[in-house]
Design a protein around this motif. Sequence first.
Motif, short mmCIF file in Angstrom:
data_model
loop_
_atom_site.label_atom_id
_atom_site.label_comp_id
_atom_site.label_asym_id
_atom_site.label_seq_id
_atom_site.Cartn_x
_atom_site.Cartn_y
_atom_site.Cartn_z
N LEU A 46 0.77 -1.26 0.04
CA LEU A 46 0.01 0.12 -0.11
C LEU A 46 0.77 1.41 0.08
CD1 LEU A 46 -2.90 -0.48 2.63
CD2 LEU A 46 -3.09 -0.16 0.10
N SER A 47 1.87 1.24 0.97
CA SER A 47 2.57 2.49 1.04
C SER A 47 3.92 2.21 1.78
CB SER A 47 1.62 3.55 1.76
OG SER A 47 1.81 3.32 3.26
N TYR A 48 4.77 3.34 1.46
CA TYR A 48 6.13 3.18 2.16
C TYR A 48 6.35 4.84 2.77
CZ TYR A 48 11.25 3.30 2.22
OH TYR A 48 12.69 3.40 2.62
N ASN A 49 6.95 4.63 3.99
CA ASN A 49 7.40 6.09 4.77
C ASN A 49 8.78 5.84 5.11
OD1 ASN A 49 4.41 6.06 4.86
ND2 ASN A 49 4.61 8.01 5.26
N VAL A 50 9.68 6.66 4.76
CA VAL A 50 11.07 6.83 5.41
C VAL A 50 11.26 8.01 6.15
CG1 VAL A 50 12.17 7.47 3.10
CG2 VAL A 50 13.40 5.95 4.98
N LEU A 51 10.73 9.12 5.39
CA LEU A 51 10.87 10.29 6.25
C LEU A 51 9.47 10.82 7.11
CD1 LEU A 51 12.21 12.44 3.24
CD2 LEU A 51 13.64 11.64 5.32
N ASP A 52 9.64 11.51 8.03
CA ASP A 52 8.71 11.94 8.98
C ASP A 52 7.60 12.66 8.19
OD1 ASP A 52 10.51 12.97 11.89
OD2 ASP A 52 9.88 10.86 10.96
N GLY A 53 6.34 12.47 8.34
CA GLY A 53 5.22 13.34 7.75
C GLY A 53 4.22 12.20 6.95
N LEU A 54 3.20 12.93 6.38
CA LEU A 54 2.03 12.11 5.72
C LEU A 54 2.32 11.98 4.36
CD1 LEU A 54 -0.85 11.38 6.73
CD2 LEU A 54 -1.56 13.48 5.84
N GLU A 55 2.20 10.87 3.97
CA GLU A 55 1.95 10.48 2.59
C GLU A 55 0.71 10.01 2.29
OE1 GLU A 55 6.30 10.53 1.45
OE2 GLU A 55 4.63 10.07 0.12
N GLU A 56 0.12 10.76 1.10
CA GLU A 56 -1.29 10.57 0.84
C GLU A 56 -1.31 9.87 -0.80
OE1 GLU A 56 -2.29 15.10 2.24
OE2 GLU A 56 -3.97 13.62 1.97
N SER A 61 -3.70 7.18 3.34
CA SER A 61 -2.67 8.04 3.71
C SER A 61 -1.96 7.25 4.94
CB SER A 61 -2.87 9.38 4.42
OG SER A 61 -3.99 10.14 3.62
N SER A 62 -0.34 7.51 4.76
CA SER A 62 0.12 6.96 5.80
C SER A 62 1.22 8.12 6.39
CB SER A 62 1.11 5.77 5.32
OG SER A 62 1.82 6.37 4.31
N PHE A 63 1.31 7.97 7.65
CA PHE A 63 2.14 8.90 8.50
C PHE A 63 3.14 8.25 9.22
CE2 PHE A 63 2.91 12.72 11.13
CZ PHE A 63 3.34 12.01 12.29
N LEU A 64 4.30 8.87 9.34
CA LEU A 64 5.40 8.52 10.18
C LEU A 64 6.16 9.49 11.06
CD1 LEU A 64 7.47 6.09 10.61
CD2 LEU A 64 8.61 7.02 8.69
N ARG A 66 9.46 9.31 13.28
CA ARG A 66 10.60 8.59 13.61
C ARG A 66 11.05 8.78 15.15
NH1 ARG A 66 14.60 10.01 9.10
NH2 ARG A 66 13.46 12.07 9.36
N SER A 67 10.79 9.70 15.60
CA SER A 67 11.49 10.16 16.84
C SER A 67 10.62 9.32 17.95
CB SER A 67 11.13 11.63 17.04
OG SER A 67 10.13 12.00 17.10
N LYS A 68 9.46 9.09 17.53
CA LYS A 68 8.16 8.42 18.52
C LYS A 68 8.35 6.74 17.90
CE LYS A 68 5.38 12.23 19.42
NZ LYS A 68 4.31 13.34 19.21
N GLY A 69 8.81 6.43 16.75
CA GLY A 69 8.53 5.01 16.65
C GLY A 69 7.07 4.63 16.12
N TYR A 70 6.46 5.44 15.60
CA TYR A 70 4.98 5.52 15.24
C TYR A 70 4.67 5.71 13.95
CZ TYR A 70 0.29 7.23 15.84
OH TYR A 70 -1.09 7.82 15.65
N SER A 71 3.70 4.93 13.51
CA SER A 71 3.12 5.25 12.27
C SER A 71 1.61 5.08 12.03
CB SER A 71 3.62 4.19 11.15
OG SER A 71 3.23 4.48 9.73
N TYR A 72 0.97 5.44 11.40
CA TYR A 72 -0.49 5.16 11.14
C TYR A 72 -0.83 5.20 9.95
CZ TYR A 72 -1.81 10.19 10.75
OH TYR A 72 -1.77 11.46 10.36
N LEU A 73 -1.88 4.29 9.37
CA LEU A 73 -2.49 4.29 8.26
C LEU A 73 -3.90 4.84 8.11
CD1 LEU A 73 -2.37 3.10 5.05
CD2 LEU A 73 -3.57 1.09 6.00
N LEU A 74 -4.37 5.92 7.41
CA LEU A 74 -5.60 6.42 7.71
C LEU A 74 -6.30 6.13 6.17
CD1 LEU A 74 -6.93 8.72 9.56
CD2 LEU A 74 -6.36 10.26 7.87
N LEU A 75 -7.47 5.61 6.53
CA LEU A 75 -8.30 5.31 5.51
C LEU A 75 -9.64 6.22 5.38
CD1 LEU A 75 -6.87 2.49 6.49
CD2 LEU A 75 -8.53 1.45 5.03
#
Lengths: 110, 116
Positions: A46-56, A61-64, A66-75
Amino acid sequence: GQNIDQPTEMTATEGAIVQINCTYQTSGFNGLFWYQQHAGEAPTFLSYNVLDGLEEKGRFSSFLSRSKGYSYLLLKELQMKDSASYLCAAGSIGNTPLVFGKGTRLSVIA
Amino acid sequence: DVKVTQSSRYLVKRTGEKVFLECVQDMDHENMFWYRQDPGLGLRLIYFSYDVKMKEKGDIPEGYSVSREKKERFSLILESASTNQTSMYLCASSLVGTSTSTDTQYFGPGTRLTVL
């Protein structure tokens, strides 16, 4: 060590928005992936994030962070066909295999 | 488009049989992987390979072996099938992982193996 955590199950209503969270702990982090897997089928990318922020990408959309070790997928604008498992996976440098979470089974109800 | 194919969608074998699961990818990917997937346990890595004739153990290699004689083909072998190896087996491939999305793994359709 390497560890990926995501909720086991979620339920949401058709037309609504749902956020699926993923926390990770990996050494040499090198990107966060989301896959969709319908019952009885193979996971699809579905998606790939390597930098902080939101990819739509359309409704997804997917968010990353890195400092928090956290991601989410938004549908957004959920459809019945979005009922599936969503797998979070973390990549590490050095050509090591992705580490997958156990997946979140999303049920979309009318 | 990347295409990863697996030799069978469904397979039924008897305890003690030797089982071969074949996987072929057509995108000249260096990396290939074998997973099994069980309810509540997620994807678990059995073996992977970075190049022809190379193999690395994953998290659960016991009871399995692999073979990679050609770049496009990665075989999983169950030397003596047991009932606890009943599972969905998924093959995947990827380019050499660097710092880009070349880590993306592409999966085959899966083989649902039942061992009686």
